[in-house]
Structure formats: C-alpha cells, structure tokens
Design an enzyme around this catalytic site. Structure first.
Site, PDB file in Angstrom:
ATOM      1  N   ARG A  57      57.108 -34.471   9.906  1.00 31.95           N
ATOM      2  CA  ARG A  57      57.391 -34.473  11.348  1.00 31.95           C
ATOM      3  C   ARG A  57      56.260 -33.722  12.070  1.00 31.95           C
ATOM      4  O   ARG A  57      55.868 -32.632  11.703  1.00 31.95           O
ATOM      5  CB  ARG A  57      58.729 -33.786  11.606  1.00 31.95           C
ATOM      6  CG  ARG A  57      59.101 -33.679  13.082  1.00 31.95           C
ATOM      7  CD  ARG A  57      58.689 -32.368  13.696  1.00 31.95           C
ATOM      8  NE  ARG A  57      59.193 -32.185  15.058  1.00 31.95           N
ATOM      9  CZ  ARG A  57      58.845 -31.205  15.854  1.00 31.95           C
ATOM     10  NH1 ARG A  57      57.998 -30.296  15.452  1.00 31.95           N
ATOM     11  NH2 ARG A  57      59.334 -31.109  17.068  1.00 31.95           N
ATOM     12  N   VAL A  58      55.738 -34.341  13.106  1.00 31.71           N
ATOM     13  CA  VAL A  58      54.710 -33.690  13.931  1.00 31.71           C
ATOM     14  C   VAL A  58      55.293 -33.511  15.328  1.00 31.71           C
ATOM     15  O   VAL A  58      55.915 -34.433  15.872  1.00 31.71           O
ATOM     16  CB  VAL A  58      53.428 -34.542  13.983  1.00 31.71           C
ATOM     17  CG1 VAL A  58      52.432 -33.957  14.977  1.00 31.71           C
ATOM     18  CG2 VAL A  58      52.797 -34.646  12.588  1.00 31.71           C
ATOM     19  N   GLY A  59      55.115 -32.330  15.896  1.00 34.82           N
ATOM     20  CA  GLY A  59      55.647 -32.060  17.229  1.00 34.82           C
ATOM     21  C   GLY A  59      54.620 -32.310  18.324  1.00 34.82           C
ATOM     22  O   GLY A  59      53.636 -33.023  18.135  1.00 34.82           O
ATOM     23  N   ASP A  60      54.861 -31.703  19.465  1.00 35.00           N
ATOM     24  CA  ASP A  60      53.985 -31.900  20.631  1.00 35.00           C
ATOM     25  C   ASP A  60      52.718 -31.068  20.583  1.00 35.00           C
ATOM     26  O   ASP A  60      51.724 -31.417  21.234  1.00 35.00           O
ATOM     27  CB  ASP A  60      54.752 -31.513  21.901  1.00 35.00           C
ATOM     28  CG  ASP A  60      55.157 -30.030  21.865  1.00 35.00           C
ATOM     29  OD1 ASP A  60      55.816 -29.621  20.880  1.00 35.00           O
ATOM     30  OD2 ASP A  60      54.802 -29.288  22.793  1.00 35.00           O
TER      31      ASP A  60
ATOM     32  N   GLY B 103      59.600 -30.238  20.768  1.00 36.64           N
ATOM     33  CA  GLY B 103      58.416 -31.070  20.880  1.00 36.64           C
ATOM     34  C   GLY B 103      58.671 -32.508  21.284  1.00 36.64           C
ATOM     35  O   GLY B 103      57.908 -33.103  22.050  1.00 36.64           O
TER      36      GLY B 103
ATOM     37  N   THR C 236      56.957 -21.680  19.176  1.00 40.65           N
ATOM     38  CA  THR C 236      55.543 -22.031  19.325  1.00 40.65           C
ATOM     39  C   THR C 236      54.781 -20.908  20.040  1.00 40.65           C
ATOM     40  O   THR C 236      55.366 -20.173  20.823  1.00 40.65           O
ATOM     41  CB  THR C 236      55.465 -23.297  20.202  1.00 40.65           C
ATOM     42  OG1 THR C 236      56.280 -24.278  19.631  1.00 40.65           O
ATOM     43  CG2 THR C 236      54.052 -23.803  20.350  1.00 40.65           C
TER      44      THR C 236
ATOM     45  N   THR D 286      55.921 -24.879  25.068  1.00 39.66           N
ATOM     46  CA  THR D 286      56.709 -24.406  23.927  1.00 39.66           C
ATOM     47  C   THR D 286      58.145 -24.899  24.058  1.00 39.66           C
ATOM     48  O   THR D 286      58.692 -24.923  25.163  1.00 39.66           O
ATOM     49  CB  THR D 286      56.708 -22.867  23.827  1.00 39.66           C
ATOM     50  OG1 THR D 286      57.634 -22.469  22.800  1.00 39.66           O
ATOM     51  CG2 THR D 286      57.114 -22.197  25.125  1.00 39.66           C
ATOM     52  N   GLY D 287      58.740 -25.301  22.946  1.00 41.56           N
ATOM     53  CA  GLY D 287      60.108 -25.792  23.006  1.00 41.56           C
ATOM     54  C   GLY D 287      60.285 -26.981  22.078  1.00 41.56           C
ATOM     55  O   GLY D 287      59.608 -27.079  21.042  1.00 41.56           O
TER      56      GLY D 287
HETATM   57  N1  GLY Z   1      56.981 -27.259  20.290  1.00 40.81           N
HETATM   58  C1  GLY Z   1      56.797 -27.197  18.921  1.00 40.81           C
HETATM   59  C2  GLY Z   1      57.406 -28.275  18.172  1.00 40.81           C
HETATM   60  O1  GLY Z   1      58.323 -28.945  18.614  1.00 40.81           O
HETATM   61  O2  GLY Z   1      56.953 -28.514  17.090  1.00 40.81           O
END
Ligand code: GLY
Length: 314
Positions: free
Chosen positions: A211-214, A237, A183, A234-235
């Site tokens: 899939r949606v992340g953070d 999500g 990210t 970052t990491g």
């Molecule tokens: N931090 C980005 C994701 O998990 O999509």
C-alpha cells in the site's frame, strides 16, 4: 496571519488526529520540545541564507530520526509486521521533485527522495528499485533493529486484534489509546523567495503490503511551486490522493489569487465536503505567509513566520 513580504518562513508537522495518546503534560512537552528544536535547526539554515530545499530536507530528516513520529525510525508496521516507508521532496523553483515508496532499511527516506530528484531522471522509485538506487548512490542501509520499537509492535498487535488498519493519530471511541504516530512534513520559504516541501511517513498501521499513501505522490501529500505555495499533508492518504489536496490548494492560490490562509481554508473545506477527509495540511504561500488547517481534532505542528518567534501546538 501577516501579509507583507519578508525574511524566511518555516512550518513543520508531526501528524494529525485525535492525539488521545498525548494526554499527560510530559508526553505533550516531549512532542512540542522536539518540534521546537527542529524549528530552531531550520532557522539556523534559513537565517544564514540557506535554501528552502535544504531546510525542508534537514527538518524532515530530524523528524524521521525522532521515534515518536511515524517516519524513519518511528515508522509503523504493515500487516506483515514490516516497515514500508514513503517520502517525497519538491523544489518550488523549477518544480523538480523526487519520491520513494515502500522502502525499508533506509534511515532517512527523505534523503533518498532528494537523491531521486537530483541524481536520477525519474520522480518516483519504489521498493526494491528504490533500494537498489540507494545502494548505487552509496547510501548506507540501516539495520532492521533500527526500526522495530516495542511501541510499534504493540500497536500492530492491537490493530490485528481489531482486524483493522489504524490511521495517523486518528481514533474512534474504541481505538483512541493506540493512535501514536503520524506522517511528518516540512515546508519552507527562503530569503531568496523560494519555496520547498517535504513529506515522509511509515503510513498506516496494519496496512496491506505494497500500500502506498499520499506522501510520495506529488500533488497529493506534497507540492511546492514558487508561483503559488508549498504544502505538506498528514492524515489518511487515500483521502488526499482522491482530492489531490496539495495541488488543489496550490491551484486556489494560482487561479483565485488566494493567500495561504484563504487557500488552506478552501482546501480543507473541499477535503471535508468531497470525501470527508481525515487529516491536515501546513502551507506557506509565495509571500512567506504561514497557514495550517485540519479536519481532525488536532494536528501537531509548528512554525516560524517571517523570521519571528517559533510557535508550536497541537
Ligand atoms: N498520510 C500518510 C499515509 O496515508 O500514508
């Protein structure tokens, strides 16, 4: 770090993890020079009195334009071999925010997120709806071949072979070679004392479609409030969504009167203790103090604190 109030501050990141792919000095220099150039671009904006919001959008756009980072043109591929990108931006002046999720063919999702913030009555638009909104705003669509680099195709093949998703730059003994992307994000404090944050990503290699992340979730991957701090994460999500990590760090500032360093430490401790979270954050507090923290081996990041020298590191 320093504690008096002054000038402008800027932090950017390009992913967290083992970063085992960055072994030789040429590759390391490539990443660090990219960060340094982007920080100096941000300095040009903030030093001339530009807003924190303008600075984070510009820096995030440049990170999206550099294929070594997992965002924009360097986005990783999902289980169908497609790009699905997430991004969000937040203005600490009034808590206005805009975000997009699962978009493709958009060169700069962070710019679309800003349009959602300024040109719509919504905070988060997804997939086809977000793309229709991009069209409505006259945003040009990027051709498919803008995104699919040989590196990312190779990375997906590997993930499929191992029947797994791959995390941002993270690694285990067996997949340490493959983790190239993470990210991106930016946080800024301008000369008017305003804060802003931006985060953008292609997500996780071989992730499920949809899939949606953070990153586009306000309070998880991004947060900015002039009364507290600006945060970009970052990491992995899912870990950040479950701990609402960006808002948690902001709450440490608000409720416990912590500065950036203390709040970052408290947030990282919480992330590690509660969910064994994998990743990191960059944070600037309401006085322009910069801080970073991560649970992974490394995080690619850099900063300019209170108009000082640019610092870049893993
Ligand atoms: N931090 C980005 C994701 O998990 O999509």
């Amino acid at each position: 770090m320093m504690s008096e109030k002054a000038g402008y501050s800027l932090m950017i990141h390009g992913g967290a993890g083992a970063l085992d792919n960055i072994r030789d000095s040429d590759t390391a220099v490539r990443y660090l020079e990219s960060l340094r150039g982007i920080l100096e671009h941000g300095r040009d904006i903030l030093g001339l009195g530009g807003s924190a919001l303008e600075a984070v959008e510009a820096c995030a756009s440049l990170l999206e334009d550099d294929p070594v980072f997992n965002a924009g043109c360097g986005s990783v591929l999902n289980e169908d071999g497609k790009v699905e990108m997430d991004a969000a931006i937040m203005d600490g002046r009034d808590l206005s925010a805009g975000a997009v999720a699962a978009v493709d063919n958009i060169a700069n999702p962070i710019q679309l997120a800003r349009l959602v913030m300024t040109m719509s009555e919504h905070v988060l638009l997804i997939a086809e709806g977000a793309e229709r909104f991009a069209e409505h705003c006259g945003m040009e669509r990027a051709p498919e071949n803008y995104f699919y680099t040989p590196d990312r195709i190779e990375q997906l093949k590997l993930a499929r072979l191992k029947h797994k998703v791959m995390l941002d730059h993270d690694s285990t003994e067996e997949d340490s070679e493959d983790q190239k992307y993470g990210t991106i994000g930016a946080v800024a404090y301008d000369m008017q004392g305003n804060l802003a944050a931006a985060t953008s990503t292609g997500g996780i290699v071989n992730k499920r479609m949809g899939r949606v992340g953070d990153s586009p979730i306000i309070g998880a991957g991004v947060y900015a409030d002039n009364e507290t701090c600006a945060v970009s994460a970052t990491g992995y999500g899912e870990d950040f969504m479950r701990t609402v990590i960006a808002k948690t760090i902001s709450d440490f500032v608000y409720l416990k009167d912590m500065d950036a360093e203390e709040a970052t430490r408290a947030g990282i401790e919480y992330l590690r203790r509660r969910v064994k979270g994998r990743g990191g954050v960059i944070v600037i507090d309401r006085n322009g103090n910069c801080s970073s923290g991560f649970t992974t081996k490394k995080m690619i990041h850099g900063w300019i604190e209170k108009g000082g020298e640019a610092v870049v590191r893993f």
